[in-house]
Design a protein around this motif. Structure first.
Motif, PDB file in Angstrom:
ATOM      1  N   GLN A 136       4.367  -6.024 -47.810  1.00 22.87           N
ATOM      2  CA  GLN A 136       4.104  -5.028 -48.846  1.00 22.87           C
ATOM      3  C   GLN A 136       4.034  -5.686 -50.224  1.00 22.87           C
ATOM      4  O   GLN A 136       3.160  -5.338 -51.044  1.00 22.87           O
ATOM      5  N   ALA A 137       4.931  -6.635 -50.489  1.00 20.13           N
ATOM      6  CA  ALA A 137       4.922  -7.327 -51.780  1.00 20.13           C
ATOM      7  C   ALA A 137       3.642  -8.133 -51.962  1.00 20.13           C
ATOM      8  O   ALA A 137       3.090  -8.203 -53.075  1.00 20.13           O
ATOM      9  N   MET A 138       3.151  -8.734 -50.873  1.00 20.17           N
ATOM     10  CA  MET A 138       1.898  -9.486 -50.953  1.00 20.17           C
ATOM     11  C   MET A 138       0.726  -8.557 -51.247  1.00 20.17           C
ATOM     12  O   MET A 138      -0.160  -8.889 -52.059  1.00 20.17           O
ATOM     13  N   ARG A 139       0.713  -7.388 -50.627  1.00 21.54           N
ATOM     14  CA  ARG A 139      -0.346  -6.409 -50.894  1.00 21.54           C
ATOM     15  C   ARG A 139      -0.350  -6.013 -52.369  1.00 21.54           C
ATOM     16  O   ARG A 139      -1.401  -5.967 -53.006  1.00 21.54           O
ATOM     17  N   ASP A 140       0.836  -5.738 -52.900  1.00 18.37           N
ATOM     18  CA  ASP A 140       0.934  -5.316 -54.303  1.00 18.37           C
ATOM     19  C   ASP A 140       0.503  -6.448 -55.238  1.00 18.37           C
ATOM     20  O   ASP A 140      -0.202  -6.210 -56.229  1.00 18.37           O
ATOM     21  N   ALA A 141       0.921  -7.668 -54.939  1.00 14.24           N
ATOM     22  CA  ALA A 141       0.575  -8.801 -55.793  1.00 14.24           C
ATOM     23  C   ALA A 141      -0.935  -9.037 -55.813  1.00 14.24           C
ATOM     24  O   ALA A 141      -1.526  -9.275 -56.877  1.00 14.24           O
ATOM     25  N   LEU A 142      -1.556  -8.960 -54.653  1.00 11.26           N
ATOM     26  CA  LEU A 142      -3.002  -9.163 -54.589  1.00 11.26           C
ATOM     27  C   LEU A 142      -3.746  -8.050 -55.332  1.00 11.26           C
ATOM     28  O   LEU A 142      -4.756  -8.304 -55.995  1.00 11.26           O
ATOM     29  N   ALA A 143      -3.237  -6.831 -55.223  1.00 11.64           N
ATOM     30  CA  ALA A 143      -3.864  -5.713 -55.926  1.00 11.64           C
ATOM     31  C   ALA A 143      -3.782  -5.884 -57.440  1.00 11.64           C
ATOM     32  O   ALA A 143      -4.658  -5.417 -58.179  1.00 11.64           O
ATOM     33  N   GLU A 144      -2.738  -6.577 -57.914  1.00 14.04           N
ATOM     34  CA  GLU A 144      -2.545  -6.793 -59.345  1.00 14.04           C
ATOM     35  C   GLU A 144      -3.067  -8.160 -59.800  1.00 14.04           C
ATOM     36  O   GLU A 144      -2.719  -8.629 -60.882  1.00 14.04           O
ATOM     37  N   GLN A 145      -3.866  -8.802 -58.945  1.00 16.57           N
ATOM     38  CA  GLN A 145      -4.474 -10.103 -59.257  1.00 16.57           C
ATOM     39  C   GLN A 145      -3.445 -11.217 -59.448  1.00 16.57           C
ATOM     40  O   GLN A 145      -3.693 -12.185 -60.169  1.00 16.57           O
TER      41      GLN A 145
ATOM     42  N   ARG B 266      -4.206 -10.578 -41.718  1.00 13.20           N
ATOM     43  CA  ARG B 266      -3.650  -9.436 -42.467  1.00 13.20           C
ATOM     44  C   ARG B 266      -4.359  -9.212 -43.802  1.00 13.20           C
ATOM     45  O   ARG B 266      -4.464  -8.072 -44.269  1.00 13.20           O
ATOM     46  N   PHE B 267      -4.797 -10.301 -44.432  1.00 15.19           N
ATOM     47  CA  PHE B 267      -5.411 -10.195 -45.762  1.00 15.19           C
ATOM     48  C   PHE B 267      -6.775 -10.885 -45.742  1.00 15.19           C
ATOM     49  O   PHE B 267      -6.962 -11.942 -46.354  1.00 15.19           O
ATOM     50  N   PRO B 268      -7.739 -10.309 -45.017  1.00 18.62           N
ATOM     51  CA  PRO B 268      -9.037 -10.978 -44.844  1.00 18.62           C
ATOM     52  C   PRO B 268      -9.822 -11.154 -46.136  1.00 18.62           C
ATOM     53  O   PRO B 268     -10.688 -12.037 -46.209  1.00 18.62           O
ATOM     54  N   GLN B 269      -9.545 -10.346 -47.145  1.00 16.67           N
ATOM     55  CA  GLN B 269     -10.284 -10.447 -48.399  1.00 16.67           C
ATOM     56  C   GLN B 269      -9.711 -11.503 -49.343  1.00 16.67           C
ATOM     57  O   GLN B 269     -10.368 -11.889 -50.315  1.00 16.67           O
TER      58      GLN B 269
ATOM     59  N   GLY C  77      -7.072 -20.623 -60.079  1.00 17.21           N
ATOM     60  CA  GLY C  77      -7.334 -19.297 -59.543  1.00 17.21           C
ATOM     61  C   GLY C  77      -8.371 -19.227 -58.444  1.00 17.21           C
ATOM     62  O   GLY C  77      -8.812 -18.122 -58.072  1.00 17.21           O
ATOM     63  N   HIS C  78      -8.769 -20.372 -57.880  1.00 22.93           N
ATOM     64  CA  HIS C  78      -9.754 -20.350 -56.799  1.00 22.93           C
ATOM     65  C   HIS C  78      -9.160 -19.836 -55.491  1.00 22.93           C
ATOM     66  O   HIS C  78      -9.907 -19.454 -54.581  1.00 22.93           O
ATOM     67  N   HIS C  79      -7.842 -19.871 -55.368  1.00 23.89           N
ATOM     68  CA  HIS C  79      -7.164 -19.377 -54.169  1.00 23.89           C
ATOM     69  C   HIS C  79      -6.065 -18.412 -54.600  1.00 23.89           C
ATOM     70  O   HIS C  79      -5.372 -18.646 -55.591  1.00 23.89           O
ATOM     71  N   GLN C  80      -5.898 -17.339 -53.838  1.00 28.88           N
ATOM     72  CA  GLN C  80      -4.884 -16.342 -54.162  1.00 28.88           C
ATOM     73  C   GLN C  80      -3.562 -16.606 -53.444  1.00 28.88           C
ATOM     74  O   GLN C  80      -2.508 -16.216 -53.924  1.00 28.88           O
ATOM     75  N   ILE C  81      -3.640 -17.241 -52.265  1.00 30.47           N
ATOM     76  CA  ILE C  81      -2.432 -17.501 -51.473  1.00 30.47           C
ATOM     77  C   ILE C  81      -2.357 -18.988 -51.156  1.00 30.47           C
ATOM     78  O   ILE C  81      -3.309 -19.572 -50.630  1.00 30.47           O
ATOM     79  N   LEU C  82      -1.234 -19.600 -51.493  1.00 30.06           N
ATOM     80  CA  LEU C  82      -0.969 -20.997 -51.162  1.00 30.06           C
ATOM     81  C   LEU C  82       0.183 -21.021 -50.164  1.00 30.06           C
ATOM     82  O   LEU C  82       1.256 -20.463 -50.420  1.00 30.06           O
TER      83      LEU C  82
END
Length: 414
Positions: A93-102, A185-188, A215-220
């Motif tokens: 859930q925290a990852m979803r929120d973080a991605l939504a907030e860039q 889980r986070f295909p986008q 910023g080229h990658h959202q998840i490391l």
């Protein structure tokens, strides 16, 4: 001036001859050159911290982060009864929120590969390295099973090599499996994996970090190489996928290393304008190393751990020497290790020394590269006693095809 940053890091110890510790070299160099030495760390080694508390060093505290940044909130996630998958529900859930907030995300899992064990559910067969007493790790990117000690590799089987059962099972998880789950889980989201498998080309480590910073990658995600010394202001969520990876290893420094790793990776978030969150997934939510790391409380951890070390006469209350014997024939290795142990006990009795000899016994990994391994641990009250003990066994007769090494202040006890 000499500055040794992240002085607690085990990589400062040279594991091949000569087995020096860079911290000891820096201390001696500063003494002979009469210049100051700064040993810097948010999680100092207990030997250094203990020496500072006893007045050998001047202890300087930095109680606040740069620019008064807030320390991240750390949530311990009990994974003893969690749903299937590598990522827990709160972290998801925290990852979803973080991605939504860039925002950006860092996930730490200090185990490479896809699955740490390949087992047949029908006959119980487990794939082991033929030359080491260790299970093979499945690497799905190349469909090979690899030994992480001798680099032996073989094709990943699609059926049991022993009984032929077709549904072989892959247990445990590493960074490759974590990457698969993140992408599912986070295909986008764009995802970058950093471990020794993916960072083999010269300059690949620096290039990957620069791409993430830009910023080229959202998840490391990756192993301990992403846990320290990195400054990414846009990281708002950090997940420690399995904090127990090294917690129960047969090493008296296991709790200290776990505390350091969790604390260091937690420090990668909340370094910008937005607050950070850290999720520590663990099967040992009540362990002091986990609890104190979640509170960013180094001094409480150090106080508890140093007391335990005193009870068992481990460093920093003593100094340690490790003797490792290895050879092609088990009887020769065991016999020579017994000879070393007898010689040390004779020295202890003759010198009325407070020396403590532990072993000999098979090493935690009893065979590597088809060589059997025994070890002894020797504890003494000071360096001089340890040197005298080493000198007392220096002229021992070594059997053919047997090697032995002396490691002062060992970091790795495998």
């Amino acid at each position: 001036l000499i500055v040794l940053d992240e002085e607690h890091d085990g990589s400062f110890k040279q594991e091949q001859v000569p087995r020096y510790h860079a911290r000891d070299v820096a201390i001696e160099r500063c003494r002979t050159s009469r210049v100051p030495l700064i040993l810097g760390s948010a999680t100092p080694s207990l030997e250094t911290y203990h020496a500072a508390k006893r007045g050998r060093y001047q202890l300087l505290r930095l109680p606040q982060r740069v620019c008064d940044q807030r320390l991240p909130h750390v949530q311990i996630v009990d994974t003893r009864s969690r749903r299937p998958g590598v990522i827990s529900r709160p972290l998801h859930q925290a990852m979803r929120d973080a991605l939504a907030e860039q925002g950006q995300i860092i996930l730490l899992l200090n185990r490479r590969g896809h699955s740490s064990q390949i087992q047949c559910p029908a006959c119980g067969f487990v794939m082991h390295c033929p030359d080491c007493d260790i299970t093979l790790t499945n690497h799905r990117t190349r469909e090979v099973a690899i030994c992480h000690y001798c680099e032996f590799e073989t094709a990943t089987p699609d059926r049991c090599p022993k009984c032929g059962f077709e549904s072989i099972r892959f247990l445990g998880f590493g960074t490759q499996r974590l990457e698969d789950e993140v992408r599912t889980r986070f295909p986008q989201a764009t995802c970058l994996r950093m471990d020794s498998d993916s960072m083999k080309k010269p300059g690949s480590h620096e290039k990957a970090l620069a791409e993430f910073r830009d910023g080229h990658h959202q998840i490391l995600l990756g192993t301990q190489m992403i846990a320290k010394g990195l400054d990414f202001p846009n990281v708002t969520v950090v997940g420690v996928i399995n904090a127990d990876t090294g917690l129960h290893m047969p090493n008296f420094r296991a709790a200290e290393r776990t505390f350091q790793l969790v604390t260091q990776v937690a420090g990668r978030t909340g370094r910008g304008d937005r607050p950070g969150q850290v999720f520590v997934q663990t099967f040992s939510p009540d362990h002091p190393a986990i609890v104190t790391a979640a509170k960013h409380d180094y001094e409480s951890f150090a106080r508890q751990e140093i007391a335990i070390r005193r009870e068992f006469s481990y460093p920093p209350w003593t100094v340690m020497m490790r003797l490792i014997v290895r050879g092609l024939r088990l009887a020769d290795v065991a016999g020579f290790a017994e000879q070393l142990g007898d010689r040390l006990l004779q020295f202890k009795e003759a010198a009325s020394s407070k020396l403590r000899v532990m072993g000999p016994a098979p090493a935690p990994i009893a065979r590597i590269r088809n060589r059997y391994r025994y070890h002894l641990l020797v504890l003494a009250v000071d360096d001089r006693s340890l040197q005298d003990a080493a000198a007392a066994i220096g002229d021992v007769n070594v059997p053919k095809d047997v090697q032995w090494i002396v490691d002062i202040d060992p970091v790795d006890l495998q």
